[in-house]
Enzyme design. Structure first.
Site, mmCIF file in Angstrom:
data_model
loop_
_atom_site.group_PDB
_atom_site.id
_atom_site.type_symbol
_atom_site.label_atom_id
_atom_site.label_comp_id
_atom_site.label_asym_id
_atom_site.label_seq_id
_atom_site.Cartn_x
_atom_site.Cartn_y
_atom_site.Cartn_z
ATOM 1 N N GLN A 45 57.758 18.524 -30.147
ATOM 2 C CA GLN A 45 56.646 17.758 -29.598
ATOM 3 C C GLN A 45 56.438 16.467 -30.375
ATOM 4 O OE1 GLN A 45 53.351 20.564 -29.948
ATOM 5 N NE2 GLN A 45 54.245 21.281 -31.854
ATOM 6 N N HIS A 70 37.708 26.565 -32.828
ATOM 7 C CA HIS A 70 38.345 27.642 -33.593
ATOM 8 C C HIS A 70 37.433 28.852 -33.769
ATOM 9 C CE1 HIS A 70 41.083 24.248 -34.714
ATOM 10 N NE2 HIS A 70 41.942 25.201 -34.454
ATOM 11 N N GLU A 117 47.445 23.937 -37.145
ATOM 12 C CA GLU A 117 46.528 23.163 -37.991
ATOM 13 C C GLU A 117 46.019 23.961 -39.182
ATOM 14 O OE1 GLU A 117 45.913 23.924 -34.612
ATOM 15 O OE2 GLU A 117 44.482 22.419 -33.902
ATOM 16 N N ASP A 121 54.470 30.291 -36.061
ATOM 17 C CA ASP A 121 54.447 28.980 -35.410
ATOM 18 C C ASP A 121 55.854 28.410 -35.439
ATOM 19 O OD1 ASP A 121 54.118 26.046 -34.931
ATOM 20 O OD2 ASP A 121 51.995 26.595 -34.887
ATOM 21 N N ASP A 156 60.359 32.033 -33.107
ATOM 22 C CA ASP A 156 59.835 32.187 -31.754
ATOM 23 C C ASP A 156 58.869 33.376 -31.711
ATOM 24 O OD1 ASP A 156 60.322 33.766 -28.958
ATOM 25 O OD2 ASP A 156 60.321 31.596 -28.663
ATOM 26 N N GLY A 157 57.652 33.136 -31.236
ATOM 27 C CA GLY A 157 56.636 34.178 -31.243
ATOM 28 C C GLY A 157 56.986 35.367 -30.377
ATOM 29 N N ASP A 216 47.160 30.969 -29.919
ATOM 30 C CA ASP A 216 46.642 29.599 -30.063
ATOM 31 C C ASP A 216 47.809 28.641 -29.847
ATOM 32 O OD1 ASP A 216 45.104 27.393 -30.627
ATOM 33 O OD2 ASP A 216 45.142 27.670 -32.798
ATOM 34 N N PRO A 259 58.004 24.433 -25.081
ATOM 35 C CA PRO A 259 58.465 25.691 -25.673
ATOM 36 C C PRO A 259 57.528 26.866 -25.450
ATOM 37 C CG PRO A 259 57.539 24.276 -27.374
ATOM 38 C CD PRO A 259 57.569 23.463 -26.100
#
Length: 305
Positions: free
Chosen positions: A35, A66, A90, A110, A142-143, A160, A169
């Site tokens: 990104q 959050h 973040e 992440d 990769d989650g 998130d 992705p």
């Protein structure tokens, strides 16, 4: 009044709308493998993180997003000890989870290592040292693959992740098959929560599609929302469980858990009153979300309706 556009940050909120925010400081921009990102200081919202031309998070109100993402799910579970975050670059999402003293382990997955490292350096007021907490295990993979490859059970799973752009992705993390995998990895009283796009009576189709997709897997699914000033819209979230209805939690139960977990002075926006209020969607929106429609599945076109 004439505008010097080089000093303004553009934020495309929808395909039909764009707004401009005045920059008051330096800008840093780069592209990762996944990104494009930009970090800038604005007059209206302080420091902002922009991903793919859309504001992702702003210094002055990131806590609203959050806390809304994390705290209803954490409070719904009676004793969340093991938590998984997919996304959360973040660092503010793990910050909110780690406020709970009963959390023994937190896995954050992440995919974008460059983004996370950038945020660790540039966003200290967001993560507030969360990346240094010994309970946190940070993985850059990769989650979905992570969930598929191990059998650990989690009390809370927090998704998130960025919007489900067809070329992005994150698309594989919005399908029925992925949510089924999440359900398999939840403990008996487990809770899953997903950031659910902007949500209002005028913009609801994306949220509704995600909600229907989750409901094809989980028996208890609820939508809730909160207004985020830096997003210029009301933002939606979707929470799902196998047996607990978060919308029916009593105010006394929530306040008891906040007190027992020593969170009274650690939460800026969330409490029993705001919990109840977030689930109070307008009548016309509730009717729209109840309409039938398609669900998202692997190897099928991405269609929101």
């Amino acid at each position: 009044m004439s505008l010097e556009f080089s000093s303004w940050l553009s934020d495309q909120t929808t395909s039909d709308e764009i707004r401009l925010l005045r920059r008051v400081g330096g800008m840093e921009a780069k592209s990762t493998q996944f990104q494009a990102m930009e970090f800038a200081k604005t007059a209206a919202y302080g420091d902002v993180l922009v991903l793919d031309d859309t504001i992702q998070s702003a210094e002055v109100d990131e806590y609203l997003y959050h806390e809304a993402l994390v705290q209803p799910a954490m409070m719904t579970h009676p004793d969340p000890q093991r938590v998984l975050i997919i996304g959360g670059g973040e660092g503010a999402t793990p910050r909110e989870v780690l406020k709970h003293p009963n959390v023994k382990s937190l896995v954050m997955v992440d995919l974008d290592r460059e983004l996370v490292e950038f945020c660790q350096q540039k966003l200290p007021s967001w993560h507030q040292g969360a990346f240094s907490d010994s309970r946190l295990e940070l993985l850059h993979t990769d989650g979905r693959a992570y969930l598929a490859q191990q059998e650990a059970q989690f009390d809370v799973i927090i998704l998130d992740i960025t919007d489900a752009l067809e070329e992005g992705p994150a698309i594989a993390l919005y399908t029925k098959q992925f949510y089924s995998l999440c359900q398999q990895r939840l403990s008996e009283s487990g809770v899953m929560v997903v950031q659910g796009f902007s949500l209002s009576p005028l913009k609801w189709t994306e949220h509704a599609t995600i909600r229907r997709t989750i409901h094809s897997v989980f028996p208890v699914v609820r939508s809730y929302s909160i207004f985020i000033p830096s997003f210029a819209c009301t933002w939606g979230f979707i929470i799902a469980t196998n047996n607990i209805d978060p919308a029916n939690l009593s105010g006394s139960a929530i306040e008891q858990r906040i007190g027992d977990r020593n969170l009274v002075d650690k939460l800026k926006a969330y409490d029993a009153v705001s919990h109840t209020g977030m689930f109070g969607l307008p009548k016309d929106l509730r009717l729209k979300l109840a309409q039938p429609g398609n669900i998202l599945e692997d190897d099928k076109p991405l269609v929101f309706e």
